[in-house]
Design a protein around this motif. Structure first.
Motif, mmCIF file in Angstrom:
data_model
loop_
_atom_site.group_PDB
_atom_site.id
_atom_site.type_symbol
_atom_site.label_atom_id
_atom_site.label_comp_id
_atom_site.label_asym_id
_atom_site.label_seq_id
_atom_site.Cartn_x
_atom_site.Cartn_y
_atom_site.Cartn_z
ATOM 1 N N GLY A 108 23.918 47.268 39.649
ATOM 2 C CA GLY A 108 25.392 47.090 39.610
ATOM 3 C C GLY A 108 25.672 45.762 40.382
ATOM 4 O O GLY A 108 25.061 44.930 40.731
ATOM 5 N N VAL A 109 27.077 45.657 40.747
ATOM 6 C CA VAL A 109 27.644 44.336 41.342
ATOM 7 C C VAL A 109 27.526 44.363 42.708
ATOM 8 O O VAL A 109 27.627 45.248 43.420
ATOM 9 N N LYS A 110 27.030 43.256 43.246
ATOM 10 C CA LYS A 110 26.629 43.018 44.874
ATOM 11 C C LYS A 110 28.001 42.640 45.148
ATOM 12 O O LYS A 110 28.533 41.579 44.881
ATOM 13 N N LEU A 111 28.222 43.584 46.452
ATOM 14 C CA LEU A 111 29.652 42.847 46.858
ATOM 15 C C LEU A 111 29.676 41.911 48.026
ATOM 16 O O LEU A 111 29.443 42.261 49.087
ATOM 17 N N THR A 112 29.467 40.829 47.514
ATOM 18 C CA THR A 112 29.554 39.503 48.384
ATOM 19 C C THR A 112 30.907 39.120 48.980
ATOM 20 O O THR A 112 31.910 39.797 48.441
ATOM 21 N N ASP A 113 30.636 38.276 49.918
ATOM 22 C CA ASP A 113 32.199 37.918 50.484
ATOM 23 C C ASP A 113 33.215 37.049 49.266
ATOM 24 O O ASP A 113 34.168 37.308 49.274
ATOM 25 N N ALA A 114 32.590 36.439 48.217
ATOM 26 C CA ALA A 114 32.996 35.718 47.132
ATOM 27 C C ALA A 114 33.752 36.934 46.347
ATOM 28 O O ALA A 114 34.917 36.765 45.850
ATOM 29 N N GLU A 115 32.795 37.816 46.104
ATOM 30 C CA GLU A 115 33.454 39.050 45.263
ATOM 31 C C GLU A 115 34.598 39.443 45.865
ATOM 32 O O GLU A 115 35.660 39.711 45.218
ATOM 33 N N ILE A 116 34.566 39.848 46.982
ATOM 34 C CA ILE A 116 35.540 40.556 47.806
ATOM 35 C C ILE A 116 37.030 39.531 47.681
ATOM 36 O O ILE A 116 38.246 39.888 47.557
ATOM 37 N N ARG A 117 36.661 38.092 48.050
ATOM 38 C CA ARG A 117 37.911 37.238 47.974
ATOM 39 C C ARG A 117 38.544 37.090 46.612
ATOM 40 O O ARG A 117 39.716 37.189 46.530
ATOM 41 N N GLU A 118 37.537 37.289 45.610
ATOM 42 C CA GLU A 118 38.197 37.027 44.355
ATOM 43 C C GLU A 118 39.014 38.246 43.728
ATOM 44 O O GLU A 118 40.051 38.462 43.043
ATOM 45 N N ARG A 119 38.340 39.505 44.108
ATOM 46 C CA ARG A 119 39.013 40.670 43.777
ATOM 47 C C ARG A 119 40.370 41.121 44.484
ATOM 48 O O ARG A 119 41.175 41.822 44.126
ATOM 49 N N MET A 120 40.410 40.444 45.783
ATOM 50 C CA MET A 120 41.543 40.672 46.418
ATOM 51 C C MET A 120 42.470 39.455 46.493
ATOM 52 O O MET A 120 43.510 39.440 47.094
ATOM 53 N N SER A 121 42.386 38.514 45.460
ATOM 54 C CA SER A 121 43.311 37.390 45.284
ATOM 55 C C SER A 121 44.390 37.714 44.974
ATOM 56 O O SER A 121 45.659 36.817 45.119
ATOM 57 N N GLY A 122 44.887 38.858 44.139
ATOM 58 C CA GLY A 122 46.267 39.347 43.942
ATOM 59 C C GLY A 122 47.049 39.890 45.219
ATOM 60 O O GLY A 122 48.335 39.939 45.031
ATOM 61 N N ASN A 123 46.312 39.733 46.351
ATOM 62 C CA ASN A 123 47.143 40.163 47.649
ATOM 63 C C ASN A 123 47.097 39.292 48.395
ATOM 64 O O ASN A 123 46.456 38.645 48.956
ATOM 65 N N ILE A 124 48.559 38.584 48.962
ATOM 66 C CA ILE A 124 48.639 37.509 49.687
ATOM 67 C C ILE A 124 48.987 37.878 51.065
ATOM 68 O O ILE A 124 49.753 38.790 51.328
ATOM 69 N N CYS A 125 48.171 37.351 52.149
ATOM 70 C CA CYS A 125 48.663 37.613 53.445
ATOM 71 C C CYS A 125 49.051 36.330 54.051
ATOM 72 O O CYS A 125 48.361 35.279 54.347
ATOM 73 N N ARG A 126 50.533 36.109 54.269
ATOM 74 C CA ARG A 126 51.002 34.910 54.720
ATOM 75 C C ARG A 126 50.553 34.617 56.246
ATOM 76 O O ARG A 126 50.677 33.585 56.464
ATOM 77 N N CYS A 127 50.122 35.708 56.992
ATOM 78 C CA CYS A 127 49.644 35.328 58.231
ATOM 79 C C CYS A 127 48.329 34.723 58.338
ATOM 80 O O CYS A 127 47.756 34.183 59.327
ATOM 81 N N GLY A 128 47.634 34.952 57.230
ATOM 82 C CA GLY A 128 46.330 34.292 57.092
ATOM 83 C C GLY A 128 45.190 35.251 57.766
ATOM 84 O O GLY A 128 44.091 34.669 58.114
ATOM 85 N N ALA A 129 45.127 36.620 57.477
ATOM 86 C CA ALA A 129 44.270 37.355 58.129
ATOM 87 C C ALA A 129 43.054 37.513 57.285
ATOM 88 O O ALA A 129 42.612 38.641 57.209
ATOM 89 N N TYR A 130 42.781 36.666 56.379
ATOM 90 C CA TYR A 130 41.758 36.979 55.532
ATOM 91 C C TYR A 130 40.350 37.178 55.996
ATOM 92 O O TYR A 130 39.757 38.035 55.405
ATOM 93 N N PRO A 131 39.667 36.548 56.824
ATOM 94 C CA PRO A 131 38.433 36.823 57.598
ATOM 95 C C PRO A 131 38.282 38.477 57.826
ATOM 96 O O PRO A 131 37.359 39.044 57.526
ATOM 97 N N GLY A 132 39.282 38.779 58.543
ATOM 98 C CA GLY A 132 39.361 40.235 59.158
ATOM 99 C C GLY A 132 39.462 41.084 57.835
ATOM 100 O O GLY A 132 38.800 42.185 57.910
#
Length: 222
Positions: A183-207
């Motif tokens: 199946g799909v390997k959950l890489t950081d790129a996959e996570i960022r793409e799949r979460m791109s519809g959720n915005i964090c204005r504080c910028g806590a994306y690494p966490g």
């Protein structure tokens, strides 16, 4: 001479009348701007029909009487009292209102409540089991996946659906090869793409990325 005086007097009276008229118009506008708004709330608009609706939220049937135009987000927050889901942009662009409907994530501000009678709706309040946090909730705390916390309920609900999508092999725009074994390997790129519809204005994306990566390996599962 008398005619000129009468004409001058008439002009003065016209000028005074114009001044009073202008002052009256100005006062009317100021009063209209400063007095409390009189428009009724969404629950009391005269002549608008209401409907009886039962929504199944977090495993419990909740009966509400609402207008057909009420969104699912407003029904959850204003009528049922579940304020975890947040109203951010109210245009489906920030993801703060994300909830799960039949296991799939949606923007609850973009859908009407009456469209979801009979559906299984899960909000952030329904993820924990008593005092035991959902693995994603615990991971967000551990990895500081939030700052102000306003977007966090939507982020976590979206991440729950993300892990389910990956488990069923659903590809994203950055999936290199959907035919790969396991199946799909959950890489950081996959996570960022799949979460791109959720915005964090504080910028806590690494966490956020770290929390999702850890939760994906949780033995308890999601």
């Amino acid at each position: 001479m008398g005619f000129r005086l009468r004409r001058r007097r008439f002009g003065q009276l016209m000028l005074i009348s114009a001044i009073f008229s202008a002052v009256g118009n100005w006062a009317t506008k100021v009063f209209a701007q400063t007095r409390p708004p009189s428009s009724p709330s969404v629950r009391t608009i005269p002549g608008t029909d209401t409907v009886d609706l039962t929504l199944r939220v977090n495993g419990t049937a909740r009966a509400v009487k609402i207008e057909p135009r009420v969104t699912l987000l407003d029904a959850l927050r204003e009528y049922i009292g579940l304020t975890g889901s947040k109203k951010g942009c109210d245009h489906g662009q920030c993801g703060a209102c994300t909830v799960l409907v039949n296991g799939r994530r949606i923007n609850s501000c973009l859908t009407l409540a009456l469209m979801h009678e009979g559906d299984e709706i899960t909000t952030i309040e329904g993820l924990a089991k008593g005092d035991a946090l959902h693995p994603l909730q615990a991971a967000f705390i551990k990895h500081d996946g939030f700052q102000c916390g306003y977007c966090t309920p939507g982020q976590i609900c979206s991440a729950v659906a993300l892990l389910d999508e990956v488990a069923t092999g659903t590809a994203s725009a950055v999936t290199a090869d959907v035919r790969q074994t396991g199946g799909v390997k959950l890489t950081d790129a996959e996570i960022r793409e799949r979460m791109s519809g959720n915005i964090c204005r504080c910028g806590a994306y690494p966490g956020i990325v770290a929390a999702i990566r850890e939760a994906s390996a949780s033995p308890r599962g999601v």
